[in-house]
Design an enzyme around this catalytic site. Structure first.
Site, PDB file in Angstrom:
ATOM      1  N   ARG A  13      67.309  56.025  42.038  1.00  8.98           N
ATOM      2  CA  ARG A  13      66.812  57.298  42.928  1.00  8.98           C
ATOM      3  C   ARG A  13      67.214  58.551  42.560  1.00  8.98           C
ATOM      4  O   ARG A  13      68.483  58.857  42.308  1.00  8.98           O
ATOM      5  CB  ARG A  13      67.498  56.855  44.252  1.00  8.98           C
ATOM      6  CG  ARG A  13      66.477  55.824  44.895  1.00  8.98           C
ATOM      7  CD  ARG A  13      67.360  55.372  46.311  1.00  8.98           C
ATOM      8  NE  ARG A  13      66.411  54.138  46.842  1.00  8.98           N
ATOM      9  CZ  ARG A  13      66.818  52.747  46.550  1.00  8.98           C
ATOM     10  NH1 ARG A  13      67.708  52.407  45.496  1.00  8.98           N
ATOM     11  NH2 ARG A  13      65.969  51.927  47.195  1.00  8.98           N
ATOM     12  N   HIS A  20      62.098  55.031  40.936  1.00  8.16           N
ATOM     13  CA  HIS A  20      61.892  54.485  39.901  1.00  8.16           C
ATOM     14  C   HIS A  20      60.475  55.419  39.047  1.00  8.16           C
ATOM     15  O   HIS A  20      59.574  54.748  38.878  1.00  8.16           O
ATOM     16  CB  HIS A  20      61.221  53.199  40.085  1.00  8.16           C
ATOM     17  CG  HIS A  20      62.330  51.925  40.648  1.00  8.16           C
ATOM     18  ND1 HIS A  20      63.496  52.088  40.071  1.00  8.16           N
ATOM     19  CD2 HIS A  20      62.328  50.902  41.457  1.00  8.16           C
ATOM     20  CE1 HIS A  20      64.252  51.065  40.794  1.00  8.16           C
ATOM     21  NE2 HIS A  20      63.332  50.593  41.571  1.00  8.16           N
ATOM     22  N   HIS A  38      63.363  45.490  35.249  1.00  8.32           N
ATOM     23  CA  HIS A  38      63.635  45.052  36.528  1.00  8.32           C
ATOM     24  C   HIS A  38      63.362  43.510  36.856  1.00  8.32           C
ATOM     25  O   HIS A  38      62.780  43.168  37.973  1.00  8.32           O
ATOM     26  CB  HIS A  38      62.754  45.975  37.435  1.00  8.32           C
ATOM     27  CG  HIS A  38      63.330  46.289  38.829  1.00  8.32           C
ATOM     28  ND1 HIS A  38      63.518  45.400  39.729  1.00  8.32           N
ATOM     29  CD2 HIS A  38      63.701  47.255  39.494  1.00  8.32           C
ATOM     30  CE1 HIS A  38      63.827  45.938  40.858  1.00  8.32           C
ATOM     31  NE2 HIS A  38      64.177  46.937  40.698  1.00  8.32           N
ATOM     32  N   SER A  39      63.662  42.864  35.945  1.00  5.37           N
ATOM     33  CA  SER A  39      63.268  41.472  36.141  1.00  5.37           C
ATOM     34  C   SER A  39      64.239  40.749  37.441  1.00  5.37           C
ATOM     35  O   SER A  39      65.400  41.246  37.503  1.00  5.37           O
ATOM     36  CB  SER A  39      63.727  40.686  34.789  1.00  5.37           C
ATOM     37  OG  SER A  39      62.847  40.664  33.967  1.00  5.37           O
ATOM     38  N   TYR A  40      63.477  40.085  38.074  1.00  2.00           N
ATOM     39  CA  TYR A  40      64.273  39.374  39.015  1.00  2.00           C
ATOM     40  C   TYR A  40      64.582  37.952  38.699  1.00  2.00           C
ATOM     41  O   TYR A  40      63.490  37.282  38.358  1.00  2.00           O
ATOM     42  CB  TYR A  40      63.423  39.101  40.470  1.00  2.00           C
ATOM     43  CG  TYR A  40      63.178  40.381  41.215  1.00  2.00           C
ATOM     44  CD1 TYR A  40      62.154  41.521  40.610  1.00  2.00           C
ATOM     45  CD2 TYR A  40      63.699  40.748  42.655  1.00  2.00           C
ATOM     46  CE1 TYR A  40      62.013  42.633  41.198  1.00  2.00           C
ATOM     47  CE2 TYR A  40      63.338  41.676  43.060  1.00  2.00           C
ATOM     48  CZ  TYR A  40      62.580  42.999  42.330  1.00  2.00           C
ATOM     49  OH  TYR A  40      62.351  43.851  43.280  1.00  2.00           O
ATOM     50  N   ASP A  54      72.714  45.878  46.778  1.00  2.00           N
ATOM     51  CA  ASP A  54      71.716  46.313  46.038  1.00  2.00           C
ATOM     52  C   ASP A  54      72.663  47.955  45.803  1.00  2.00           C
ATOM     53  O   ASP A  54      72.558  48.927  46.344  1.00  2.00           O
ATOM     54  CB  ASP A  54      70.662  46.983  46.970  1.00  2.00           C
ATOM     55  CG  ASP A  54      69.738  47.987  46.407  1.00  2.00           C
ATOM     56  OD1 ASP A  54      69.701  48.197  45.240  1.00  2.00           O
ATOM     57  OD2 ASP A  54      68.764  48.457  47.117  1.00  2.00           O
ATOM     58  N   GLN A  62      72.402  48.201  38.113  1.00  3.33           N
ATOM     59  CA  GLN A  62      72.206  48.082  39.472  1.00  3.33           C
ATOM     60  C   GLN A  62      72.006  46.649  39.796  1.00  3.33           C
ATOM     61  O   GLN A  62      71.134  45.799  39.141  1.00  3.33           O
ATOM     62  CB  GLN A  62      70.866  48.855  39.562  1.00  3.33           C
ATOM     63  CG  GLN A  62      70.454  48.831  41.203  1.00  3.33           C
ATOM     64  CD  GLN A  62      70.995  49.845  42.043  1.00  3.33           C
ATOM     65  OE1 GLN A  62      71.388  50.734  41.481  1.00  3.33           O
ATOM     66  NE2 GLN A  62      70.917  49.747  43.449  1.00  3.33           N
ATOM     67  N   GLU A 116      70.101  45.403  36.471  1.00  2.00           N
ATOM     68  CA  GLU A 116      69.139  46.492  35.838  1.00  2.00           C
ATOM     69  C   GLU A 116      70.108  47.377  35.367  1.00  2.00           C
ATOM     70  O   GLU A 116      70.802  48.060  35.945  1.00  2.00           O
ATOM     71  CB  GLU A 116      68.220  47.317  37.207  1.00  2.00           C
ATOM     72  CG  GLU A 116      67.554  46.621  37.891  1.00  2.00           C
ATOM     73  CD  GLU A 116      67.167  47.147  39.205  1.00  2.00           C
ATOM     74  OE1 GLU A 116      66.962  48.430  38.986  1.00  2.00           O
ATOM     75  OE2 GLU A 116      67.371  46.580  40.423  1.00  2.00           O
TER      76      GLU A 116
HETATM   77  C1  GLA Z   1      65.850  48.629  42.964  1.00  2.00           C
HETATM   78  C2  GLA Z   1      66.319  49.587  44.210  1.00  2.00           C
HETATM   79  C3  GLA Z   1      66.110  48.455  45.248  1.00  2.00           C
HETATM   80  C4  GLA Z   1      64.746  48.484  45.614  1.00  2.00           C
HETATM   81  C5  GLA Z   1      64.355  47.959  44.183  1.00  2.00           C
HETATM   82  C6  GLA Z   1      62.698  47.609  44.325  1.00  2.00           C
HETATM   83  O1  GLA Z   1      66.575  47.793  42.497  1.00  2.00           O
HETATM   84  O2  GLA Z   1      67.887  49.707  44.187  1.00  2.00           O
HETATM   85  O3  GLA Z   1      66.654  49.395  46.479  1.00  2.00           O
HETATM   86  O4  GLA Z   1      63.810  49.505  45.643  1.00  2.00           O
HETATM   87  O5  GLA Z   1      64.580  48.438  43.016  1.00  2.00           O
HETATM   88  O6  GLA Z   1      61.905  47.989  43.197  1.00  2.00           O
END
Ligand code: GLA
Length: 346
Positions: A81, A106, A180-182, A246, A284, A311
Site C-alpha cells: 500500500r 498492488h 503473491h502465492s497463497y 496481514d 508480508q 510476499e
Molecule cells: C496483501 C495485503 C492484504 C490483501 C491481499 C490481497 O497481502 O496485505 O491486505 O489485500 O494482499 O491481495
C-alpha cells in the site's frame, strides 16, 4: 528440468496466453502463465511421496481475468500500500488510483498481475528457466518512468522454486515487486491453514493504522501476538487479525546479496515443509483473511484462511517514508532480487 508449453486461453482481443509446465528430476512440477506472471499450480510431495498442488488458483485464463485476490500473481509496480494513493518525488506530486480505501494497493487497478508478459525459455548454466518480461510505460497507473522488468521462474532439482527479478527505469519511481502465492501445505482447497506452524525470522514489524495503512513506524514484535521467531501453530494465537496475520515483517539481516532464511512453514499431517529465502529486506505475511469460499481449481472452494502468503518485498510505502525502506527504483541503480521457496517433508 524440462519446460513444456501449452495454450492457456485467449484474451478478448484474440491474443493467445500460454501455460508453461516446469518439471524437475524428482517429478515436482510448477505451472506458470504469462498472464500476470501467475504461478498457477505447484505439485510437491508429502512425507509418503504423495503429491498435492499446494497453491491456490484458477483452472482457466477466464477464471483469472474475472478477478481474484492476486492468487500466485507477480505483483507490482508497487506491491503493498502507498498511503493516500499519493506521493511526491523530485518536487512533483503524483496521484494514483485509490483501490483499497484511500490507499493504492498492488500497483493500482492495472498492475503487473493483469499484464501479458513476453515469455521465453532460457538456459542458465545448464538449468532451463522460464523468463517473463514486460515494458511498463511511463505514466502507467499514474507512476513516472518506463520500467523494463523480468521475472524468471525455475524449479531446481533440490525441490526449490526459484523466482528471480530484474528491473531498470529511466526515471526514479516507487517500485516493490513480489509473488503473491497463497500456499496450503495440505493441498489447495483442503481447508484452513490454522494448523500450519509458522516461523518468521523477524524481530520487528511495520505498524499500520486500523485500515492497514502504513504510517512510517517500525516496532518490535510482541510476544504471543506477532512474534513468530519460534515456530507457532497459527491456531495457538488467541486472535488472528491484521496486526499478526496481514503484516509486513522487517527480516533480520535486511537486504542481502544472497538469499537468507526468511521463514519456515510446516504442516504436521502431511509433513510438508516450505522454507523461504530471499534477498529482500522484508516479507508480508498474509493468512488469507480475505478468502470466503472463493471458487478455485478443480471445483474446490477456498475458505477463510485457506492459504497463506509470504510476499517477499521491501517496505511498500518507502516513497512517503524513506527511512523505512528502499522500495524506489532509480535509473542509476538497476534492481535484482531472488526469492526461493524450498520444499521438503518430515
Ligand atoms: C496483501 C495485503 C492484504 C490483501 C491481499 C490481497 O497481502 O496485505 O491486505 O489485500 O494482499 O491481495
Amino acid at each position: 528440468m524440462s519446460i513444456a508449453k501449452q495454450l492457456f486461453g485467449n484474451l478478448s482481443n484474440g491474443e493467445a496466453v500460454s501455460l508453461f509446465t516446469l518439471t524437475n528430476k524428482n517429478g515436482l512440477s510448477a505451472k506458470v502463465t504469462n498472464y500476470g506472471g501467475i504461478l498457477v499450480a505447484l505439485n510437491v510431495p508429502d512425507r509418503d511421496g504423495k503429491f498435492a498442488d499446494v497453491v491456490l488458483g484458477k483452472d482457466t485464463l477466464d477464471g483469472y481475468i474475472s478477478g481474484h485476490p492476486h492468487f500466485g500473481a507477480t505483483t507490482g509496480r508497487v506491491a503493498g500500500r502507498i498511503s493516500g494513493a499519493q506521493f511526491t518525488l523530485e518536487g512533483k506530486t503524483y496521484q494514483l488510483e485509490a483501490n483499497n480505501g484511500h490507499n493504492c494497493l498492488h500497483g493500482g487497478l492495472n498492475g503487473y498481475d493483469k499484464l501479458v508478459w513476453t515469455a521465453e525459455t532460457i538456459n542458465d548454466h545448464g538449468i532451463d528457466k522460464l523468463r517473463l518480461s514486460i515494458i511498463d510505460p511511463d505514466g502507467s497507473n499514474g507512476f513516472p518512468g518506463t520500467i523494463e522488468c523480468t521475472v524468471t521462474y525455475a524449479l531446481l532439482d533440490d525441490n526449490t522454486l526459484e523466482i528471480a527479478y530484474t528491473a531498470s527505469t529511466d526515471k526514479t519511481t516507487p517500485f516493490n515487486l513480489t509473488n503473491h502465492s497463497y500456499f496450503n501445505l495440505k493441498g489447495a482447497g483442503k481447508g484452513s491453514v490454522v494448523d500450519h506452524k509458522v516461523q518468521i525470522f523477524a524481530s520487528s514489524v511495520a505498524t499500520t493504522d486500523e485500515d492497514a495503512t502504513l504510517i512510517g513506524r517500525k516496532d518490535p514484535v510482541i510476544e504471543g501476538f506477532n512474534d513468530y521467531r519460534e515456530p507457532v501453530a497459527l491456531s495457538a494465537r488467541k486472535e488472528l487479525v491484521g496486526g499478526n496475520a496481514d503484516i509486513h515483517f522487517f527480516l533480520d539481516g535486511g537486504r542481502t546479496r544472497l538469499p537468507k532464511a526468511a521463514a519456515i512453514v510446516c504442516e504436521p499431517k502431511s509433513g510438508r515443509v516450505m522454507e523461504t529465502f530471499t534477498t529482500e529486506p522484508g516479507v508480508q505475511f498474509f493468512a488469507g483473511l480475505c478468502l470466503a469460499g472463493d471458487l478455485g481449481k478443480g471445483g474446490a472452494t477456498y475458505s477463510y484462511m485457506g492459504g497463506f502468503c509470504l510476499e517477499t518485498q521491501d517496505y511498500a510505502d518507502s516513497v512517503n517514508f524513506p527511512e523505512m525502506g528502499g522500495a524506489i527504483l532509480k535509473p542509476e541503480e538497476p534492481f535484482s532480487s531472488t526469492t526461493l521457496y524450498r520444499f521438503s517433508a518430515k
